[in-house]
Scaffold this active site. Structure first.
Site, PDB file in Angstrom:
ATOM      1  N   CYS B 249       0.864  -1.186   0.000  1.00 28.98           N
ATOM      2  CA  CYS B 249       0.000   0.000   0.000  1.00 28.98           C
ATOM      3  C   CYS B 249       0.891   1.224   0.000  1.00 28.98           C
ATOM      4  O   CYS B 249       1.645   1.449  -0.943  1.00 28.98           O
ATOM      5  CB  CYS B 249      -0.985  -0.030   1.163  1.00 28.98           C
ATOM      6  SG  CYS B 249      -0.227  -0.155   2.773  1.00 28.98           S
ATOM      7  N   ARG B 254      -2.314  -0.832   5.370  1.00 26.26           N
ATOM      8  CA  ARG B 254      -3.518  -1.366   4.736  1.00 26.26           C
ATOM      9  C   ARG B 254      -3.251  -2.738   4.136  1.00 26.26           C
ATOM     10  O   ARG B 254      -4.101  -3.614   4.134  1.00 26.26           O
ATOM     11  CB  ARG B 254      -3.995  -0.404   3.636  1.00 26.26           C
ATOM     12  CG  ARG B 254      -4.659   0.838   4.157  1.00 26.26           C
ATOM     13  CD  ARG B 254      -4.930   1.841   3.051  1.00 26.26           C
ATOM     14  NE  ARG B 254      -3.722   2.553   2.622  1.00 26.26           N
ATOM     15  CZ  ARG B 254      -3.685   3.439   1.638  1.00 26.26           C
ATOM     16  NH1 ARG B 254      -4.777   3.707   0.963  1.00 26.26           N
ATOM     17  NH2 ARG B 254      -2.559   4.047   1.327  1.00 26.26           N
TER      18      ARG B 254
END
Lengths: 144, 303
Positions: B249, B254
């Site tokens: 990410c 994430r």
């Protein structure tokens, strides 16, 4: 030293004078004391400007009154206490200042509170970004 | 001592590794179970202090899990010190929960796994579901009895990818879990999030775009196995069992969530998280980048 510089110096001493964990607690106290929005903004969120650099959504708005004093309004959710704390510190330091004096507030004062170790430098970026946007709104409104 | 797994959920039973999740009810029933330590890990460093699950300790991704100087995680000594002062023993069951669909909780779990902590689970639905169900929160800090967590060296070889691993990986699947705007290169950071800085926008060639939140349901729980398969396998991103996958990410948080889903819920072995992610790749000299919405061709691997 102006009274505002004294406020900032006092705040720096308050934060620097205590341990890292207590700095977080003091920031939490600030976040709990962020003034609520007056109805004219609570009902018109479109008037507020979103601070993109902050991790959690925060909106701010500056008013300049007839005597050229600045008044600050913030809105941030309860789930974002760190961001609320930053906003509340800025409110304490800047709200009600003559606009010209506000523009001279040290851009780097968020870094001097000793919060970087407590919340991380990355998170602190949000507070500097808020200060930058407040000053920009003040400049725009003075020029308008 | 490991605590019995949560067998109350038909949804969990469908996953490849049902033992890595617990329900809010299970946790409410086990708040005082010996051998269980509850950890809150949030994006917001103060959220824990506004009220947390009883007995939960706080571990912060910035100030606890990252080295304060080098861009890296804490080392073996740092992790041992952190877990010791958090009252966690090597054989304890750890249940982590947090805000934002367990995004940061997944990141913490991934770091625990770099150190091979055996039994780490997530609270399905995280902090928000616990609160939405009206369950108990407290501001009372738990009484922590410090432990002597052993010194374990971090193992970066199995679930972590470095930039050279990514360059050597071309031809194998890459999953980009950022927002569509970041993927296309319109912007280098998430809408409304701080910009940690990347000099170029776009994505790693051949990476498929699957924003991480597609794995989360409305109430912040993980989607069912069938729903996850539709997102990640044949009809979705095209991943196949046996694939060697790297997810990334912006700074690796994430993609920890996606790593958790692929590894434990869908049972794809060999999934790694590239935590250098876009803030590294987007500033590296001379690495290939694709702009726009198409994945683009994989260049020849560089070994």
């Amino acid at each position: 030293m102006s009274s505002n510089q004294e406020t900032i110096q006092g705040l720096i001493q308050d934060f620097q004078g205590i341990g890292i964990k207590d700095r977080l607690m003091l920031l939490l106290e600030f976040s709990e004391n962020l003034p609520v929005l007056p109805p004219r903004y609570a009902e018109h969120p479109d008037l507020l400007e979103r601070v993109e650099e902050c991790q959690s959504p925060i909106f701010l708005f500056v008013e300049i009154d007839e005597s050229k004093h600045a008044h600050l309004f913030f809105s941030a959710p309860a789930e974002a206490p760190t961001t609320r704390g930053f906003a509340s510190i800025l409110h304490e330091v800047l709200d009600g200042l003559p606009a010209a004096e506000l523009l001279h507030v040290d851009d780097d004062f968020p870094n001097k509170l000793g919060l970087a170790e407590a919340v991380s430098p990355l998170r602190l970026n949000g507070m500097r970004a808020m200060l930058g946007r407040i000053k920009r709104q003040v400049r725009e409104k003075l020029a308008a | 001592m490991s605590v019995a797994i949560d067998t109350t959920s038909a949804k969990f039973a469908e996953y490849a590794h049902p033992e890595v999740l617990v329900s809010t009810q299970w946790l409410a029933d086990n708040l005082n179970t010996p051998g269980l330590v509850i950890v809150e890990s949030d994006e917001d460093v103060l959220l824990y202090e506004t009220g947390h699950i009883p007995n939960a300790v706080k571990i912060d991704w910035h100030t606890d899990l990252n080295d304060p100087v080098t861009r890296d995680y804490v080392d073996g000594a740092g992790f041992a010190a952190l877990l010791s002062r958090s009252g966690i023993k090597r054989d304890d069951t750890v249940v982590i929960y947090g805000d934002k669909s367990n995004w940061w909780a997944s990141y913490a779990l991934w770091v625990f796994k770099l150190f091979g902590h055996e039994d780490v689970r997530l609270l399905d639905g995280g902090r928000d579901l616990w609160i939405a169900e009206g369950r108990e929160l407290t501001k009372t800090a738990p009484e922590i009895v410090p432990t002597e967590y052993p010194l374990i060296e971090r193992d970066d070889t199995k679930i972590r990818a470095y930039r050279d691993d990514v360059l050597a990986h071309f031809g194998n699947p890459l999953i980009d879990v950022r927002s569509p705007e970041e993927y296309s290169g319109e912007r280098t950071h998430m809408p409304a999030y701080p910009d940690e800085g990347a000099l170029r926008g776009g994505h790693i060639p051949s990476a498929k775009s699957v924003p991480w939140a597609r794995a989360a349901a409305e109430n912040q729980t993980f989607k069912s196995r069938a729903e996850l398969e539709a997102v990640y396998l044949e009809d979705g991103a095209g991943l196949k069992p046996g694939d060697n996958v790297i997810a990334y990410c912006r700074i690796g948080e994430r993609s920890s969530h996606t790593w958790f889903v692929l590894n434990y819920l869908l049972g794809l072995p060999g999934v790694r998280n590239y935590d250098g992610s876009w803030t590294e790749w987007g500033s590296l000299v001379g690495v290939p980048i694709i702009k726009g919405t198409e994945p683009g061709e994989a260049p020849a691997p560089r070994r």
